[in-house]
Design an enzyme around this catalytic site. Structure first.
Site, PDB file in Angstrom:
ATOM      1  CG  HIS A   1      -1.556  -9.914   1.923  1.00 31.40           C
ATOM      2  ND1 HIS A   1      -1.511  -8.564   2.187  1.00 31.40           N
ATOM      3  CD2 HIS A   1      -2.531 -10.407   2.737  1.00 31.40           C
ATOM      4  CE1 HIS A   1      -2.413  -8.256   3.109  1.00 31.40           C
ATOM      5  NE2 HIS A   1      -3.050  -9.373   3.458  1.00 31.40           N
TER       6      HIS A   1
ATOM      7  CD  GLU B   1       1.339  -6.967   1.342  1.00 36.41           C
ATOM      8  OE1 GLU B   1       0.208  -6.894   0.810  1.00 36.41           O
ATOM      9  OE2 GLU B   1       1.537  -7.599   2.388  1.00 36.41           O
TER      10      GLU B   1
ATOM     11  NE  ARG C   1      -3.784  -4.969   6.588  1.00 37.43           N
ATOM     12  CZ  ARG C   1      -4.566  -6.009   6.316  1.00 37.43           C
ATOM     13  NH1 ARG C   1      -4.068  -7.235   6.372  1.00 37.43           N
ATOM     14  NH2 ARG C   1      -5.833  -5.828   5.980  1.00 37.43           N
TER      15      ARG C   1
END
Length: 400
Positions: A279, A262, A227
């Site tokens: 990602h 994001e 993350r």
């Protein structure tokens, strides 16, 4: 449970609203449900009326405001991470919840290995370098533990682990070597696989802040496929800029698959890291199938539906010689690079970041071809590798 209903009685009275990414698996739900699709970032409270279940990915924030008065009975996310889900709000509303924990673990392991290959693709003694490095793994959950297993299977001897919550649950059968964060950060390769925790006994928000990032030794490889919020992006960018133009062994190398904001990614950081991807580490055909099977099973359980079990396709295998040109079968670097061309994917993201007309974050992800995991490939008789290289690939997950 919500009361048993057979398929004959049900007559598709269960209604599902799902992220459009689920569209390719609609046939797995249509025997017992009416299912509609919507782009994940567009899911809003106004669309939820009349639906029994909501299936999302990480791009949809499921919180109190979204679910209030919705009438939902089930929420499922096709992800291992659950930072986008307010589980407390779901529980208070009496809504059942399921994640797809572990579904993409092997896919992320493939990504980390492919990243290390991409960084050292010009190295003459790649296998020796790979095996003789020290590896620091931050977070030994589903992904971290499987990565550790692969490293040990292929012959890596020096693997340290930082995972305080897991260390507290440690049992004698778990052979992990737990270390301090400083010890893990002193390794040649540092790979981050911790969940993003903003509170609790062990918060991970900016776990790697300016102090930790500046303390990384020159020559270290830092990989984050977990993350974005776990790293201080400003501190990381400052460090990378200060070493721009240095040789690899005189600077920090960095691979980022996740980003703070994001679907936006800091352009200067995208340009500064060695490998930048949108990602995609958890993206594979098998990861998607695994996640769908988990959520389908939880739906069936929650609504007491009588449905046929799925026959898993994960055991299907393909000979490497059937999918790769002969010149890619001579050594592990060429083979892995051909299967998972991370350099090319990184170049696409860097181009998209620098040019306004380039593909955006989500567009790049959606255009990626379905990738098969290493474990689906067989090192067949036409792959002319030295025995040591064959054993190395087996340790990394390939079949023999």
């Amino acid at each position: 449970m919500l009361g048993y209903r057979s398929l004959d009685d049900l007559k598709k009275q269960i209604t599902i609203l799902a992220d459009s990414d689920f569209k390719f698996f609609a046939n797995l739900f249509t025997p017992f449900a009416d299912i509609e699709f919507i782009e994940g970032r567009s899911i809003d409270k106004k669309y939820l009326s009349g639906f029994d279940a909501l299936l999302v990915r990480s791009v949809t924030k499921v919180n109190k405001e979204l679910i209030c008065g919705s009438g939902l009975k089930f929420v499922g996310t096709a992800t291992s991470g659950v930072e986008h889900i307010d589980q407390e709000a779901l529980a208070k509303a009496g809504i059942s919840f399921s994640s797809a924990k572990g579904a993409n673990a092997d896919s992320v392991c493939d990504y980390v290995i492919a990243a290390l290959v991409a960084l050292d693709s010009n190295c003459q003694n790649f296998t020796d370098r790979f095996l003789n490095r020290s590896y620091g793994i931050i977070g030994a959950g589903e992904v971290g533990h499987r990565l550790i297993t692969r490293l040990m299977q292929c012959g890596v001897r020096d693997v340290l682990v930082y995972d305080p919550p897991l260390r507290e649950e440690h049992d004698s059968e778990n052979r992990l070597i737990f270390s301090t964060l400083d010890e893990v950060l002193s390794c040649n390769v540092v790979s981050v696989h911790a969940p993003l925790e903003t509170s609790g006994s062990y918060p991970t928000t900016e776990l790697l802040g300016a102090h930790e990032i500046n303390g990384l030794q020159t020559g270290t490889i830092l990989v984050n496929a977990s993350r974005g919020g776990i790293l201080d992006e400003v501190a990381l960018l400052t460090r990378l800029k200060s070493e721009a133009g240095f040789e690899r062994n005189e600077r920090l190398s960095c691979v980022l698959d996740v980003w703070d904001s994001e679907p936006l990614a800091r352009k200067s950081l995208v340009e500064a890291v060695d490998i930048a991807t949108p990602h995609i580490a958890g993206y594979s055909a098998q990861a998607k199938q695994n996640a769908i099977e988990i959520l389908r099973g939880k739906l069936i359980e929650t609504f007491d539906i009588e449905a046929k079990l799925l026959s898993s396709e994960s055991s299907r295998s393909t000979a490497l010689s059937e999918v790769l040109p002969r010149e890619s079968l001579n050594d592990p670097v060429s083979l892995i690079s051909a299967l998972y061309p991370l350099k090319e994917l990184s170049e696409q993201m860097k181009y998209g970041s620098m040019h306004s007309k380039g593909p955006g974050f989500d567009a790049q992800r959606s255009k990626l071809r379905e990738r098969n995991e290493f474990q689906t490939y067989v090192i067949d008789q036409f792959v002319k590798l030295a025995e040591a290289d064959r054993q190395f690939l087996k340790g990394l997950g390939f079949r023999d």
